[in-house]
Design an enzyme around this catalytic site. Structure first.
Site, PDB file in Angstrom:
ATOM      1  N   GLY A  41       0.781  -1.243   0.000  1.00  0.00           N
ATOM      2  CA  GLY A  41       0.000   0.000   0.000  1.00  0.00           C
ATOM      3  C   GLY A  41       0.807   1.285   0.000  1.00  0.00           C
ATOM      4  CD  GLU A  96       1.104   0.970   6.742  1.00  0.00           C
ATOM      5  OE1 GLU A  96       1.389   0.862   5.535  1.00  0.00           O
ATOM      6  OE2 GLU A  96       0.760   0.015   7.449  1.00  0.00           O
ATOM      7  CG  ASP A  97      -1.471   1.861   3.223  1.00  0.00           C
ATOM      8  OD1 ASP A  97      -1.215   1.592   4.408  1.00  0.00           O
ATOM      9  OD2 ASP A  97      -2.017   1.049   2.454  1.00  0.00           O
ATOM     10  CG  ASP A 100      -7.782   0.835  10.372  1.00  0.00           C
ATOM     11  OD1 ASP A 100      -8.580   1.678  10.784  1.00  0.00           O
ATOM     12  OD2 ASP A 100      -8.150  -0.296   9.979  1.00  0.00           O
ATOM     13  NE  ARG A 162      -2.215  -3.461  -3.944  1.00  0.00           N
ATOM     14  CZ  ARG A 162      -2.239  -3.515  -2.613  1.00  0.00           C
ATOM     15  NH1 ARG A 162      -2.102  -2.421  -1.915  1.00  0.00           N
ATOM     16  NH2 ARG A 162      -2.394  -4.658  -1.985  1.00  0.00           N
TER      17      ARG A 162
HETATM   18  P1  IMP Z   1      -3.835  -1.503  11.192  1.00  0.00           P
HETATM   19  O1  IMP Z   1      -2.914  -2.579  11.609  1.00  0.00           O
HETATM   20  O2  IMP Z   1      -5.250  -1.787  11.587  1.00  0.00           O
HETATM   21  O3  IMP Z   1      -3.415  -0.118  11.600  1.00  0.00           O
HETATM   22  O4  IMP Z   1      -3.947  -1.604   9.632  1.00  0.00           O
HETATM   23  C1  IMP Z   1      -3.176  -0.930   8.786  1.00  0.00           C
HETATM   24  C2  IMP Z   1      -3.324  -1.508   7.409  1.00  0.00           C
HETATM   25  O5  IMP Z   1      -4.666  -1.910   7.110  1.00  0.00           O
HETATM   26  C3  IMP Z   1      -3.030  -0.439   6.387  1.00  0.00           C
HETATM   27  O6  IMP Z   1      -1.669  -0.390   6.138  1.00  0.00           O
HETATM   28  C4  IMP Z   1      -3.810  -0.921   5.199  1.00  0.00           C
HETATM   29  O7  IMP Z   1      -3.075  -1.863   4.481  1.00  0.00           O
HETATM   30  C5  IMP Z   1      -5.016  -1.599   5.785  1.00  0.00           C
HETATM   31  N1  IMP Z   1      -6.159  -0.673   5.790  1.00  0.00           N
HETATM   32  C6  IMP Z   1      -6.740  -0.073   6.843  1.00  0.00           C
HETATM   33  N2  IMP Z   1      -7.759   0.707   6.464  1.00  0.00           N
HETATM   34  C7  IMP Z   1      -7.807   0.622   5.122  1.00  0.00           C
HETATM   35  C8  IMP Z   1      -8.635   1.250   4.113  1.00  0.00           C
HETATM   36  O8  IMP Z   1      -9.534   2.054   4.384  1.00  0.00           O
HETATM   37  N3  IMP Z   1      -8.352   0.908   2.837  1.00  0.00           N
HETATM   38  C9  IMP Z   1      -7.377   0.057   2.475  1.00  0.00           C
HETATM   39  N4  IMP Z   1      -6.572  -0.543   3.375  1.00  0.00           N
HETATM   40  C10 IMP Z   1      -6.793  -0.267   4.691  1.00  0.00           C
END
Ligand code: IMP
Length: 175
Positions: A41, A96-97, A100, A162
């Site tokens: 991402g 990081e993208d 979350d 993407r």
């Molecule tokens: P975390 O571990 O929950 O913080 O997740 C982070 C990862 O979840 C990001 O790097 C994304 O790859 C994926 N992610 C979280 N939200 C989204 C979204 O709205 N669209 C696409 N990917 C997401």
């Protein structure tokens, strides 16, 4: 038929990426940095960001088990690809993208801190703060967004979208 809704245009993203790059340049003036992008991402964000940072820099990539075809995180993070260069004593910028729940970032921070860098900063293009489970903050944040699923500019749903230049909201009926 449900349609993608543009949240941030490519132009707006580029302006914000330029501001983040200027901040990084100021913070690391006269030093070298290593950008570590989280696959897949962050690849487009990293390539735009790194080209705007006029410092001595190298890239590396790290892979974690992704959402795959699911929208929700399983809560489990697994390394699928490790970095390839020595990171000891370096100025690391983890790119990081989306931040979350924070599970991925806190896991990666631990993995990378084990390499004993001089410092470790986090650059996240998007921040969904309301979703946080693990307390973690990025040092460089592009945009804060509400709890909506977004795609484009590197981000996917089931590996699609993407390559969209804009960041768009994926309506729930398309998930
Ligand atoms: P975390 O571990 O929950 O913080 O997740 C982070 C990862 O979840 C990001 O790097 C994304 O790859 C994926 N992610 C979280 N939200 C989204 C979204 O709205 N669209 C696409 N990917 C997401």
């Amino acid at each position: 038929m449900a349609q993608l809704r543009v949240l941030f245009t490519h132009e707006r993203i580029q302006r914000r990426v330029g501001e983040l790059a200027a901040q990084i340049e100021r913070d690391f003036a006269g030093q070298s940095v290593i950008f570590v992008g989280v696959l897949k991402g962050a690849t487009i964000f990293l390539s735009d960001l790194a080209r705007r940072v006029h410092l001595d820099a190298t890239f590396d990539f790290i892979g974690v088990a992704s959402y795959g075809r699911q929208k929700q995180t399983s809560g489990e993070v697994r390394l699928t690809k490790d970095v390839e260069q020595p990171l000891t004593g370096s100025n690391l910028i983890l790119v990081e993208d989306i931040l979350d729940t924070g599970l991925t970032m806190s896991y990666l921070r631990k993995v990378l801190m084990a390499h004993q860098p001089h410092c470790l900063k986090i650059a996240a293009l998007l921040d969904k703060e309301s979703r946080r489970i693990v307390p973690i903050k990025a040092d460089y944040v592009g945009f804060s967004i509400p709890d909506e699923f977004v795609v484009g500019y590197g981000m996917d749903y089931a590996e699609r979208y993407r390559n969209l230049p804009d960041i768009c909201v994926l309506p729930p009926e398309m998930i």
